[in-house]
Design an enzyme around this catalytic site. Structure first.
Site, PDB file in Angstrom:
ATOM      1  N   GLY A 105       0.834  -1.194   0.000  1.00  0.00           N
ATOM      2  CA  GLY A 105       0.000   0.000   0.000  1.00  0.00           C
ATOM      3  C   GLY A 105       0.865   1.238   0.000  1.00  0.00           C
ATOM      4  O   GLY A 105       1.969   1.239   0.538  1.00  0.00           O
ATOM      5  N   ASP A 235     -10.920  12.459   6.953  1.00  0.00           N
ATOM      6  CA  ASP A 235     -10.428  12.200   5.597  1.00  0.00           C
ATOM      7  C   ASP A 235     -11.141  10.987   4.998  1.00  0.00           C
ATOM      8  O   ASP A 235     -10.549  10.225   4.240  1.00  0.00           O
ATOM      9  CB  ASP A 235      -8.912  11.966   5.625  1.00  0.00           C
ATOM     10  CG  ASP A 235      -8.292  11.948   4.233  1.00  0.00           C
ATOM     11  OD1 ASP A 235      -8.812  12.647   3.334  1.00  0.00           O
ATOM     12  OD2 ASP A 235      -7.288  11.224   4.030  1.00  0.00           O
TER      13      ASP A 235
END
Length: 309
Positions: A105, A235
């Site tokens: 990731g 977020d």
């Protein structure tokens, strides 16, 4: 962007003395922008010539950087040196025995790798990268972390953010679908390894409209529990939701704030608008903000101990 974990390549070449020297640079960066060679030697309990030689090797490995045009010879720890110290600490604590050099990731502020515990289990190892690839204007996402700090080292900011996310996961993992935290050291966070797919990685035709509707319902259900607990993600988007078989996981809590902060009200609104717009745009799931907001607004007020009519 795929980046190499240079500390893994350097690690087999490092001796105990090298780690003492790296630690000396790290600690003395609290007092010096460029740490004098003599201070490093004193901390490592070696003569200046030995310290200089080892620092030259560490410089070649990109774990420190050297500067000699400041009236003395000084050194700074690089993000790769910080990686090496964190890996060493986690290994000595028995948290990880090995880390894969392949990323699983990458985000705007962090890289994630697979780690292996001494028991042979897989874990996710997240290295925060504030200040390396992140320009100061982007680091504004995390300005609340260091606004009241006098120290401006990006290494230190990365450390604060890793600790902040670890603390959030410790609080939330018993009550909501978030990654379970395992350990934290410096700028590195170790979490349970999750087999899943980021929502953002799906093609628009990977989900039927009804499937997408059910996923959105699960996201809102989990997020409502979290807001009622007193935390706002700040977020939330399709990039921070992972599909794990028949369920979801909300990830990346580095920017969270508590509902005690008045700014959380506006950030909660933005989170909901972003996720609703993503499902409307990609999978034609129509959920009006006006229908969703009242329950979240009530939860926000209740988390603050306020009555809401």
């Amino acid at each position: 962007m795929v980046s190499r974990l240079l500390a893994l390549e350097a690690y087999p070449q490092l001796r105990d003395l090298d780690f003492r020297i790296l630690r000396g640079v790290e600690l003395n960066m609290r007092h010096h922008k460029w740490v004098p060679l003599e201070d490093i030697a004193r901390f490592a309990r070696v003569d200046v010539e030995t310290a200089s030689f080892r620092l030259g090797k560490l410089d070649d490995l990109s774990l420190v950087r050297r500067r000699s045009d400041i009236g003395y010879i000084g050194y700074q720890l690089t993000i790769h040196g910080y990686d090496a110290l964190a890996i060493r600490a986690l290994a000595k604590k028995g948290v990880v025995e090995a880390i894969s050099a392949t990323q699983i990731g990458v985000g705007k502020d962090a890289d994630v790798y697979v780690g292996i515990t001494p028991g042979g289990e897989q874990v996710a190892v997240k290295f925060n990268r504030i200040g390396g690839r992140t320009a100061s204007r982007r680091a504004g996402y995390h300005s609340h972390v260091f606004a009241d700090k006098h120290h401006t080292s990006w290494l230190y900011v990365s450390r604060l953010i890793a600790k902040k996310e670890y603390d959030a996961l410790v609080l939330l993992s018993p009550i909501a679908r978030v990654p379970k935290p395992i350990a934290w050291n410096r700028h590195v966070l170790v979490m349970e390894f999750i087999k899943g797919t980021e929502l953002a990685e799906l093609r628009d035709d990977d989900l039927m409209k009804e499937e997408a509707k059910n996923i959105l319902d699960r996201i809102l259900e989990e997020y409502l529990k979290i807001v009622r607990f007193g935390i706002v993600h700040s977020d939330l988007s399709e990039f921070n939701v992972v599909l794990t078989g028949d369920d979801i996981l909300i990830i990346d809590w580095a920017q969270h704030i508590t509902t005690a902060n008045p700014e959380s009200y506006g950030l909660l609104k933005r989170d909901l608008q972003v996720i609703l717009n993503a499902f409307r745009r990609r999978w034609r799931v129509e959920r009006r903000f006006e229908d969703v907001w009242p329950e979240f607004e009530k939860a926000w007020h209740e988390s603050r101990g306020e009555r809401h009519e």
